[in-house]
Motif scaffolding. Structure first.
Motif, mmCIF file in Angstrom:
data_model
loop_
_atom_site.group_PDB
_atom_site.id
_atom_site.type_symbol
_atom_site.label_atom_id
_atom_site.label_comp_id
_atom_site.label_asym_id
_atom_site.label_seq_id
_atom_site.Cartn_x
_atom_site.Cartn_y
_atom_site.Cartn_z
ATOM 1 N N VAL A 1 0.926 -0.936 0.324
ATOM 2 C CA VAL A 1 0.438 0.105 -0.361
ATOM 3 C C VAL A 1 1.389 1.652 -0.038
ATOM 4 O O VAL A 1 0.612 2.217 -0.419
ATOM 5 C CB VAL A 1 -1.214 -0.306 0.904
ATOM 6 N N GLN A 2 1.819 1.206 0.799
ATOM 7 C CA GLN A 2 2.745 2.545 0.872
ATOM 8 C C GLN A 2 2.948 2.694 -0.590
ATOM 9 O O GLN A 2 3.519 4.199 -0.944
ATOM 10 C CB GLN A 2 3.960 1.789 2.263
ATOM 11 N N PHE A 3 3.831 1.618 -0.974
ATOM 12 C CA PHE A 3 4.212 2.094 -2.521
ATOM 13 C C PHE A 3 3.479 2.173 -3.304
ATOM 14 O O PHE A 3 3.882 3.206 -4.589
ATOM 15 C CB PHE A 3 5.172 0.902 -3.173
ATOM 16 N N HIS B 1 1.656 7.108 -6.751
ATOM 17 C CA HIS B 1 0.115 7.720 -7.004
ATOM 18 C C HIS B 1 0.309 9.229 -6.536
ATOM 19 O O HIS B 1 0.362 10.086 -7.894
ATOM 20 C CB HIS B 1 -1.339 7.179 -6.041
ATOM 21 N N TRP B 2 0.422 9.254 -5.683
ATOM 22 C CA TRP B 2 1.090 10.727 -4.927
ATOM 23 C C TRP B 2 2.144 11.136 -6.282
ATOM 24 O O TRP B 2 2.051 12.567 -6.667
ATOM 25 C CB TRP B 2 1.956 10.928 -3.589
ATOM 26 N N SER B 3 2.989 10.164 -7.103
ATOM 27 C CA SER B 3 4.399 11.119 -7.981
ATOM 28 C C SER B 3 3.695 11.404 -9.218
ATOM 29 O O SER B 3 4.008 12.832 -9.869
ATOM 30 C CB SER B 3 4.861 9.756 -7.870
ATOM 31 N N VAL C 1 -2.935 9.866 -16.139
ATOM 32 C CA VAL C 1 -4.260 9.231 -16.020
ATOM 33 C C VAL C 1 -4.350 7.777 -15.899
ATOM 34 O O VAL C 1 -5.366 6.985 -14.898
ATOM 35 C CB VAL C 1 -5.083 9.849 -16.512
ATOM 36 N N LEU C 2 -3.991 6.859 -17.025
ATOM 37 C CA LEU C 2 -4.363 5.487 -16.690
ATOM 38 C C LEU C 2 -3.409 4.696 -16.263
ATOM 39 O O LEU C 2 -3.251 4.072 -15.074
ATOM 40 C CB LEU C 2 -3.860 4.867 -18.824
ATOM 41 N N GLY C 3 -2.086 5.403 -15.665
ATOM 42 C CA GLY C 3 -1.618 5.208 -14.616
ATOM 43 C C GLY C 3 -2.050 5.117 -12.935
ATOM 44 O O GLY C 3 -1.917 4.524 -12.334
ATOM 45 N N MET C 4 -2.762 5.879 -12.780
ATOM 46 C CA MET C 4 -3.748 6.107 -11.715
ATOM 47 C C MET C 4 -4.745 5.362 -11.751
ATOM 48 O O MET C 4 -5.270 4.965 -10.433
ATOM 49 C CB MET C 4 -4.251 7.324 -11.196
ATOM 50 N N ASN C 5 -5.422 5.154 -12.724
ATOM 51 C CA ASN C 5 -5.912 3.849 -12.917
ATOM 52 C C ASN C 5 -6.102 2.734 -12.671
ATOM 53 O O ASN C 5 -6.458 1.883 -11.995
ATOM 54 C CB ASN C 5 -7.059 3.614 -14.096
ATOM 55 N N ARG C 6 -4.765 2.353 -13.024
ATOM 56 C CA ARG C 6 -3.566 1.118 -12.821
ATOM 57 C C ARG C 6 -4.088 1.257 -11.232
ATOM 58 O O ARG C 6 -3.824 -0.225 -10.594
ATOM 59 C CB ARG C 6 -2.877 0.736 -13.888
ATOM 60 N N LEU C 7 -3.333 2.139 -10.597
ATOM 61 C CA LEU C 7 -3.036 1.886 -9.348
ATOM 62 C C LEU C 7 -4.557 2.112 -8.336
ATOM 63 O O LEU C 7 -4.376 0.919 -6.998
ATOM 64 C CB LEU C 7 -2.231 3.162 -8.667
ATOM 65 N N ARG C 8 -5.980 2.385 -8.740
ATOM 66 C CA ARG C 8 -7.017 2.048 -8.784
ATOM 67 C C ARG C 8 -7.015 1.135 -8.366
ATOM 68 O O ARG C 8 -7.929 -0.008 -7.246
ATOM 69 C CB ARG C 8 -7.593 3.722 -9.156
#
Length: 230
Positions: free
Chosen positions: A28-30, A35-37, A113-120
């Motif tokens: 989760v920390q990773f 995500h913040w990056s 945006v796609l990268g944050m969708n993957r993290l989500r």
């Protein structure tokens, strides 16, 4: 809402998260750090879009003011045409560079945006109970991108008309037409010929810029393969 919003399980009643504890999971920390990056990088991308657009419009405004001063001093004579043929290519070069950079920035923003969708998606895999609380999508396909980016399945004509690349592209086309008309005047062409050549050059510039921008976006979209489609 659009198709993307309709497929979200937001109609389900909220579940209790009182017993959920994922803070001890190092993954989760990773994910949160990444995500913040991505959020910070996206903020920098949008700042660059506004900055580049503002810089170009400032240069254009300064050039127009300078041309008006020279025109008042020379009466639109040969000195004015010489000055215009010196300054307008510089403005056009800055404008074309700004247009292509804005296209690249829009592509980069879509990737973020796609990268944050993957993290989500990873968050939901770790804690499926969180799914009803996400407004943005957790799929990295085109519908997921549109849901996160615009909260609807597709954007309308007004969205494209208000975009920075289109505005800069239209201004570039107008500058191209004006430059072509000035060159024709310096060569001794009549008013009718200058008008036709100027309009033709402006339309041709708009078509060329629009085609290049469309091909760039289409190529990136064609080569992309989602990992977590809907």
């Amino acid at each position: 809402m659009g198709e993307g919003m309709g497929q979200q399980p937001s109609r389900r009643p909220p579940v209790s998260l009182s017993g959920l504890d994922i803070s001890r999971n190092p993954h989760v920390q990773f994910l949160v750090t990444e995500h913040w990056s991505l959020l910070a990088t996206r903020g920098m991308t949008w700042s660059e879009i506004f900055s580049r657009t503002g810089t170009y419009l400032t240069v254009l405004s300064a050039a127009v003011i300078a041309l008006s001063f020279v025109a008042n001093a020379t009466g639109f004579g040969s000195d004015f045409r010489t000055f215009a043929m010196l300054i307008l290519p510089v403005v056009l070069l800055i404008g074309v560079g700004t247009f292509f950079r804005l296209i690249e920035a829009d592509v980069e923003d879509a990737w973020l945006v796609l990268g944050m969708n993957r993290l989500r998606h990873a968050y939901i895999e770790l804690a499926p109970e969180l799914e009803p609380y996400f407004v943005a999508s957790h799929h990295d396909d085109k519908p997921g991108l549109m849901q996160t980016y615009a909260f609807r399945s597709r954007v309308g004509v007004t969205h494209w008309l208000s975009g920075s690349p289109l505005i800069v592209g239209v201004v570039d086309a107008v500058v191209t037409g004006v430059l072509a008309a000035v060159v024709c005047q310096a060569l001794g062409a009549g008013a009718g010929a200058r008008t036709v050549i100027g309009v033709t050059a402006a339309v041709a510039a708009a078509v060329v810029l629009g085609t290049i921008g469309y091909r760039k976006v289409h190529q990136v979209s064609r080569d992309y393969h989602p990992l977590f489609p809907r």
